[in-house]
Design an enzyme around this catalytic site. Sequence first.
Site, short mmCIF file in Angstrom:
data_model
loop_
_atom_site.label_atom_id
_atom_site.label_comp_id
_atom_site.label_asym_id
_atom_site.label_seq_id
_atom_site.Cartn_x
_atom_site.Cartn_y
_atom_site.Cartn_z
N ASP A 11 0.86 -1.18 0.00
CA ASP A 11 0.00 0.00 0.00
C ASP A 11 0.90 1.23 0.00
OD1 ASP A 11 -2.13 -1.70 0.12
OD2 ASP A 11 -2.63 -1.32 2.20
N ASP A 130 -14.00 -5.49 -2.91
CA ASP A 130 -13.96 -5.47 -1.45
C ASP A 130 -15.35 -5.86 -0.97
OD1 ASP A 130 -11.38 -4.51 -1.58
OD2 ASP A 130 -11.95 -2.41 -1.28
#
Lengths: 252, 194
Positions: A11, A130
Amino acid sequence: MVAKRIIPCLDVNEGRTVKGINFVSLRDVGDPVELGAHYAREGADELVYLDISATHEGRHTFTKLVERIASHINIPFTVGGGISTMEDAERLLDAGADKISVNSAAIANPAIIDQLASRYGCQFVVSAIDAKLTEGGRWLATTHGGRRLTDKELFAWAHEVQERGAGEILLTSMEHDGVRQGYPCDLFAELCSQLSIPVIASGGAGSIQDIADVLTKGQADAALAASIFHYGTYKISEVKKALAEQGINVRI
Amino acid sequence: MIAIIDYKMGNLRSVKNALYKLGAEYTVTDDPAAIIAADKVLLPGVGYAGQAMANLSERGLMEVIRGLRQPVLGICIGMQVLCRYSEEGDTPCLDVFDTDVRLFKAQEGLKVPHMGWNSISNLDSKLFKGVDEGSYVYFVHSYRPGLCQDTIATSNHGSLFSAALKYENFYGTQFHPEKSGDVGEKILSNFLAL
């Protein structure tokens, strides 16, 4: 036989690698290129770089960083985060990304998957989903790091992105992400048995056995993990060796 | 000088990066004269076979490529267009390698595209000098060339197919050496040393 893949996810925020527990508390864990090269040397099969700040802050993705990654790393890598237009995708492709992952943009405008797949090939398009388990036991796709529920039922949406030309699905369970208690193997097994494209399991790895389970019981084609690698809990080489000892086909 | 043929079939950056790392001088071109004059020629590419052949044809490169006498390496779609024919878009190809390119047959549990690392075996060429049998390389494709007398490496996804082909000065890899880590670098460096 194609090998099961181990994919560290990096990330990235402001050009630095971070990892958040459930995407909220961020902690700086290094330079993305250095860390990626380190993982590649250790035996990572691919890398995923997610610009985590991009979606909710509208920040443009990190073209310069992608160019640096491409010139230093000799394994495939995917970039994602905030890709909402064909121009975003083209810019990242030109910078050297092998694949892009789209999430919110595809929910808002599913036809972008068709457009990306027909212009650049389905291998270029990773559909990131997600998913969150809602009351009543339905899994729904979410956006904005799990904060917004959509009306897309997970299985229907996964079939739709496959039909539209996505080359892979990267599925994260928002219930399991960042808590290091394992992946939801039943969910993955159900999805993998329904789809013909590869599924990457993301979010939840706390141990080597969690990874082994999602690749076997969960039938996932690849496992993506962040914390256990970033915080040095396990080395990738160590994970792959342990998987091989369990008879799982990995590249060593 | 290595000529990388630019016929607008996908991104060339990873191939350029790989050659740069190996210290090779290269030029990116669709100019027939530059291609013919190069010491070695790379024909990369990602996308659809029909489009690849159309793009080569538009640039007048079909006969140019067939006539090359220096080492030529086709990668992925660049290898497929060197075969006889591709089922993808029912496309007649350059007919250098003695095989056709066909869609992976649907089978229970077989994922298409064939994406990821797979092992290569029956290695039979200087291209694989120093590369171990069973080494893993990176594939991304839905169509694959069959086995034939030109096969110099095989891989298995549902069934055996040609992972690499060779005919005279022409080489092709279905996998992406430029994305195959250290093994891929070795294969590219072997090609540069031909």
